[in-house]
Every structure is written in structure tokens, then in C-alpha cells.
Motif scaffolding. Structure first.
Motif, PDB file in Angstrom:
ATOM      1  N   HIS A  30      -5.655   2.977  -1.087  1.00 16.96           N
ATOM      2  CA  HIS A  30      -6.231   2.385  -2.303  1.00 16.96           C
ATOM      3  C   HIS A  30      -6.452   0.889  -2.102  1.00 16.96           C
ATOM      4  O   HIS A  30      -5.769   0.253  -1.308  1.00 16.96           O
ATOM      5  CB  HIS A  30      -5.330   2.629  -3.519  1.00 16.96           C
TER       6      HIS A  30
ATOM      7  N   GLU B  62      -8.519   1.105   2.081  1.00 22.04           N
ATOM      8  CA  GLU B  62      -8.785   2.501   1.726  1.00 22.04           C
ATOM      9  C   GLU B  62      -8.670   3.472   2.886  1.00 22.04           C
ATOM     10  O   GLU B  62      -8.462   4.665   2.662  1.00 22.04           O
ATOM     11  CB  GLU B  62     -10.158   2.599   1.065  1.00 22.04           C
TER      12      GLU B  62
ATOM     13  N   SER C 296       0.827  -1.205   0.000  1.00 18.23           N
ATOM     14  CA  SER C 296       0.000   0.000   0.000  1.00 18.23           C
ATOM     15  C   SER C 296       0.863   1.257   0.000  1.00 18.23           C
ATOM     16  O   SER C 296       0.591   2.204  -0.732  1.00 18.23           O
ATOM     17  CB  SER C 296      -0.918  -0.009   1.232  1.00 18.23           C
TER      18      SER C 296
END
Length: 184
Positions: free
Chosen positions: A96, A89, A53
Motif C-alpha cells: 500500500h 505498492e 508497510s
């Protein structure tokens, strides 16, 4: 004196107590590993996701460098669809969704048969590329989580290989830089 300032959140911080407890309980029962071992598996799975991430430009799309049981924990988390989306998220640093695709290592490497039938130069180039990719995340890991420890060792394929087969200490592995890989 210990100077282990935590840079990244813990697995329990990222998942929340309920999902963390559910994951640890499920895999403790499923695998019959001791609870402490499963807690380390869940921790290393979350560390992998944290790094992907945080560094999608450097780690996105690379082959998963952890053991199969870590991948199974990732699958378990994905099946908790709402919580997994929130993890990706809202809790992980990249903000994302992290997609998962199962693929065999030989397919990932472009279909190399692994039986030695491929041309020598091309096979060497692929092996160098695979080694560079496998080593790419080590300095990112140690920057975020500190040096590798005995509890992380069983879960990261390349770390275990470097330690057991190449005779490197965990301190030596933790000190590797991205430029220390093959061809540097």
C-alpha cells in the motif's frame, strides 16, 4: 560463526540499482558525508518504510523516530513519484502507498508547549505515551533486520538516546520487547 540470515530485502533490492545509486550519490554530494555513511542512511530510511508497510496497524500514524536527514531521503524518494509508488505498492511487504505528512513533534503530541506550563499529570501521561510509541518499533526492527549495529545508531533518535544517555548497550536495546516500555 555468523548467522545473519536476511529476513528483509536490502535497500538496493527495494529501490533497484539505479534509484539506489541516484539517492546515495545525491545525498553524498549534498551532505558531504562519506559514501558509506549515506548508504547506511538510505538503508535505515528503507528499513523505516519497510516496517511501516509491514506493520501499519502498529506503526501507522506514529511520529517518525529517525533523524531529519532520513526524512529528507524519504522526501527525495517521494519526488520520484513513479518509483515511489512502485516501491510502496510492489516492493514493500504491505503493498500500500505510504503517505507522508510533515508535522512538528509538539503538534503531534497535541500541542504541548514543552515549556513546563502544562499540568504535571497530563504532561507525564503524554511523555509515557511518547516513550511507548518510540519503543514500539524496536522489537519489530530487530525481528526483521537483526540487532542494531553501530551503523544504524546515528539514524534512530530513540536508539541513540538509550545508548548514549541511558548507557544501554546495543545488545540491550536490541533485546527490548514491546512490553519493556514505561508502564509495563
Amino acid at each position: 560463526m555468523t548467522t545473519s540470515a536476511r529476513v528483509a530485502p536490502t535497500a538496493e533490492d527495494l529501490l533497484g540499482s539505479a534509484l539506489y545509486g541516484e539517492a546515495v550519490g545525491y545525498f553524498t554530494a549534498k551532505t558531504e558525508h562519506p559514501r558509506a555513511y549515506v548508504e547506511h542512511q538510505v538503508r535505515e530510511c528503507l528499513r523505516y518504510l519497510y516496517l511501516v508497510s509491514r506493520h501499519p496497524d502498529r506503526l501507522g500514524g506514529l511520529f517518525l523516530p529517525v533523524e531529519q536527514e532520513i526524512d529528507e531521503i524519504w522526501h527525495f524518494l517521494i519526488l520520484q513519484t513513479r518509483e515511489y509508488r512502485e516501491l510502496c505498492e510492489q516492493s514493500l511487504p504491505g503493498g500500500h502507498f505510504i503517505h507522508h505528512r510533515s508535522i512538528a513533534y509538539t503538534d503531534y503530541q497535541g500541542g504541548e508547549s514543552g515549556d513546563g506550563s502544562e499540568g504535571g499529570e497530563r504532561a507525564d501521561e503524554r511523555r509515557r505515551g511518547a516513550a511507548e510509541e518510540a519503543l514500539r518499533w524496536i522489537p519489530l526492527y530487530t525481528a526483521a533486520f537483526g540487532p542494531f549495529d553501530e551503523d544504524a545508531l546515528p539514524h534512530w533518535t530513540i536508539v541513540r538516546f538509550l545508548h548514549r544517555e541511558m548507557g544501554m548497550s546495543l545488545a540491550e536495546i536490541s533485546a527490548l520487547n514491546a512490553s519493556d516500555g514505561p508502564g509495563a
